[in-house]
Design an enzyme around this catalytic site. Structure first.
Site, short mmCIF file in Angstrom:
data_model
loop_
_atom_site.label_atom_id
_atom_site.label_comp_id
_atom_site.label_asym_id
_atom_site.label_seq_id
_atom_site.Cartn_x
_atom_site.Cartn_y
_atom_site.Cartn_z
N TYR A 219 -109.29 -14.17 -96.79
CA TYR A 219 -108.25 -14.70 -95.90
C TYR A 219 -107.35 -15.68 -96.65
O TYR A 219 -107.71 -16.16 -97.73
CB TYR A 219 -108.85 -15.35 -94.65
N ASP A 297 -125.46 -29.06 -89.93
CA ASP A 297 -126.45 -28.31 -90.72
C ASP A 297 -127.80 -29.03 -90.79
O ASP A 297 -128.82 -28.40 -91.03
CB ASP A 297 -125.94 -28.10 -92.16
C1 FAD Z 1 -120.15 -19.40 -97.90
C2 FAD Z 1 -120.00 -20.23 -96.68
C3 FAD Z 1 -118.90 -20.03 -95.84
C4 FAD Z 1 -118.78 -20.76 -94.65
N1 FAD Z 1 -117.73 -20.52 -93.83
C5 FAD Z 1 -117.63 -21.17 -92.65
C6 FAD Z 1 -116.54 -20.90 -91.77
O1 FAD Z 1 -115.66 -20.09 -92.07
N2 FAD Z 1 -116.49 -21.58 -90.57
C7 FAD Z 1 -117.45 -22.50 -90.21
O2 FAD Z 1 -117.35 -23.08 -89.12
N3 FAD Z 1 -118.48 -22.78 -91.05
C8 FAD Z 1 -118.59 -22.14 -92.25
N4 FAD Z 1 -119.63 -22.43 -93.10
C9 FAD Z 1 -120.63 -23.44 -92.70
C10 FAD Z 1 -120.15 -24.86 -92.95
O3 FAD Z 1 -119.68 -25.01 -94.26
C11 FAD Z 1 -121.29 -25.84 -92.71
O4 FAD Z 1 -122.01 -25.49 -91.58
C12 FAD Z 1 -120.71 -27.25 -92.52
O5 FAD Z 1 -120.09 -27.69 -93.70
C13 FAD Z 1 -121.81 -28.22 -92.11
O6 FAD Z 1 -121.27 -29.50 -92.00
P1 FAD Z 1 -122.21 -30.77 -91.98
O7 FAD Z 1 -121.29 -31.93 -91.84
O8 FAD Z 1 -123.31 -30.58 -91.01
O9 FAD Z 1 -122.94 -30.77 -93.40
P2 FAD Z 1 -122.36 -30.84 -94.86
O10 FAD Z 1 -120.98 -30.30 -94.93
O11 FAD Z 1 -123.40 -30.23 -95.75
O12 FAD Z 1 -122.25 -32.42 -95.17
C14 FAD Z 1 -123.40 -33.19 -95.40
C15 FAD Z 1 -122.97 -34.46 -96.12
O13 FAD Z 1 -124.11 -35.30 -96.23
C16 FAD Z 1 -124.20 -35.81 -97.54
N5 FAD Z 1 -125.62 -36.11 -97.79
C17 FAD Z 1 -126.63 -35.22 -98.00
N6 FAD Z 1 -127.80 -35.88 -98.15
C18 FAD Z 1 -127.53 -37.19 -98.01
C19 FAD Z 1 -128.34 -38.36 -98.06
N7 FAD Z 1 -129.66 -38.30 -98.27
N8 FAD Z 1 -127.73 -39.57 -97.87
C20 FAD Z 1 -126.39 -39.67 -97.64
N9 FAD Z 1 -125.57 -38.57 -97.62
C21 FAD Z 1 -126.14 -37.35 -97.78
C22 FAD Z 1 -123.64 -34.70 -98.40
O14 FAD Z 1 -123.24 -35.17 -99.69
C23 FAD Z 1 -122.49 -34.22 -97.54
O15 FAD Z 1 -121.30 -34.96 -97.77
C24 FAD Z 1 -119.77 -21.74 -94.31
C25 FAD Z 1 -120.84 -21.97 -95.17
C26 FAD Z 1 -120.97 -21.24 -96.35
C27 FAD Z 1 -122.13 -21.49 -97.25
#
Ligand code: FAD
Length: 413
Positions: A219, A297
């Site tokens: 895309y 996540d």
């Molecule tokens: C190939 C791929 C394609 C994707 N495409 C899509 C899409 O098109 N649409 C969609 O909605 N989703 C998509 N996703 C899913 C999406 O990227 C994730 O679900 C999303 O980024 C999760 O966000 P989050 O904030 O929960 O976690 P994360 O983005 O993983 O952020 C977690 C944060 O916590 C920090 N952290 C980790 N451990 C600690 C700690 N112990 N102490 C302090 N900080 C810490 C990390 O450094 C990070 O900054 C895709 C995933 C993949 C792998």
């Protein structure tokens, strides 16, 4: 004489400045809470890749008043298109822009992760995020929570939220150490300047090439200036997980040998490739204990095959901020209610993403033929419906969901 004092709003600490953590902090900040975000990385940034956001996610960005900026920096795809891996035959074509907006009240947008991250950061004061603070332990005390960091820092709060991704330290502190599940998929991700491609090589769509044991999504981003691809193959060989295992064009081309030349010509343009394993978890039994809970996540890592991981992290952040706003002085109740509301939906999406991987990767030619006939029939009889029956996901508006104790009891029942 002053009247009785209103107790202060609870102090909330968020672990992780990803999409979910930043959105939650910004929403809570707008509602007057004292919030701090602790991020392990020494720089705030996102990986160079795209993310697809459906209407249900864009509505949370609208609540933060950054939806229009996300759209103006992103790309509005005209269709979902399915392609057959070898012949390049079109298997389905579902309208997206502008019909997604008309059906669900917000657009479907493709955006560069760095742009989304920067806009979320702009929605909260810069000093609210503390970088280079890796959470190592979370401890519940009588009426507060203690956070310990690897650098020796210690912080206390009324509520702690683990937004720290699939390897969440907060999740580990609550529920013990259990590794996520390798799903048998490896993934390459690349971004290519559109000017390097021939006109019409990539259609202005969310394209999904489906073949035996793999699929590829392409895309546009940034108004059409960039093309993003995600290429997935099933394997039994991979055991580790890293976002930074270098790969090469040759390795990618070998993995997709025999696939359509249009796709391979796209891979030929890819530079600086990385590959990694895709992990998920079964839905957790619980997300919250006392004054600590999880979002994104950390709570429900899922395969990216429904493009909903970031979208669900955004929905979680809105729901949690709203429950805390409605019950600010009963945070344990608010966290439990948040979990009751959100877990059924995210569990269904986690399992749905696995199932979509199964149907996209069919190995048997007969099974693929049967599936493709189903797409053909659906396009004929219900051309507006998605091939993966995602309407129920897009329809949901987390910003309008009822959040009363009665609503919680209904959801629990
Ligand atoms: C190939 C791929 C394609 C994707 N495409 C899509 C899409 O098109 N649409 C969609 O909605 N989703 C998509 N996703 C899913 C999406 O990227 C994730 O679900 C999303 O980024 C999760 O966000 P989050 O904030 O929960 O976690 P994360 O983005 O993983 O952020 C977690 C944060 O916590 C920090 N952290 C980790 N451990 C600690 C700690 N112990 N102490 C302090 N900080 C810490 C990390 O450094 C990070 O900054 C895709 C995933 C993949 C792998």
């Amino acid at each position: 004489m002053s009247g009785p004092q209103t107790p202060a709003l609870p102090r909330i600490l968020v672990a992780g400045a990803g999409i979910g953590g930043l959105a939650l902090a910004a929403l809570l900040h707008r509602r007057g809470f004292a919030v701090e975000v602790y991020e392990q990385a020494s720089q705030l940034q996102e990986v160079g890749a795209g993310v697809q956001l459906s209407a249900n996610a864009v509505k949370v960005l609208r609540a933060l008043e950054i939806d229009e900026q996300v759209v103006s920096r992103g790309f509005l795809p005209r269709h979902f298109i399915g392609w057959s891996w070898r012949s390049g035959r079109m298997l389905y074509k579902t309208p997206l822009h502008p019909s997604h907006q008309a059906s669900y009240g917000a657009p479907y947008v493709h955006v560069h992760r760095a742009d989304l991250h920067a806009l979320l950061r702009s929605a909260l004061p810069a000093d609210m995020v503390r970088i280079a603070h890796k959470v190592s332990a979370v401890t519940q005390e009588a009426d507060r929570v203690r956070l310990d960091f690897e650098n020796g820092h210690v912080a206390f709060a009324d509520v702690v939220v683990g937004a720290d991704g699939i390897h969440s330290a907060v999740r580990r502190s609550l529920f013990g150490d259990e590794a996520p599940r390798f799903t048998g998929n490896i993934c390459w991700r690349g971004i290519i300047p559109a000017e390097l491609l021939s006109p019409g090589q990539v259609l202005p769509a969310s394209s999904n090439w489906m073949g035996p044991d793999g699929h590829v999504v392409t895309y546009y981003l940034r108004g059409g200036a960039l093309v993003n691809f995600v290429a997935i193959r099933e394997t039994e060989a991979w055991t580790g997980e890293s976002w930074t295992t270098p790969s090469s064009k040759d390795e990618l081309l070998r993995a997709f040998e025999g696939w359509n030349p249009r796709l391979l010509a796209l891979f030929e343009r890819a530079e600086g490739l990385y590959k990694w394993g895709l992990f998920d978890r079964d839905p957790l039994a619980r997300w919250s204990v006392g004054r600590v809970t999880l979002i994104g996540d950390a709570a429900h890592p899922m395969l990216p095959f429904l493009a909903q991981g970031a979208a669900q992290a955004l929905e979680d952040s809105y729901a949690l901020a709203d429950w805390l706003t409605r019950f600010p002085h009963a945070p344990v109740e608010a966290l439990a209610a948040y979990e009751v509301e959100r877990k059924p939906r995210t569990s269904r999406i986690q399992l749905g993403a696995r199932e979509r991987g199964r149907t996209a990767h069919l190995r048997s030619p007969w099974a693929r033929l049967k599936r493709d006939l189903g797409f053909f029939w659906q396009n004929l009889t219900a051309p507006g419906k998605t091939s993966h029956r995602a309407e129920w996901i897009f329809q949901h508006d987390v910003t309008q969901a009822p959040r009363t104790l009665e609503a919680r009891e209904t959801a629990r029942a």
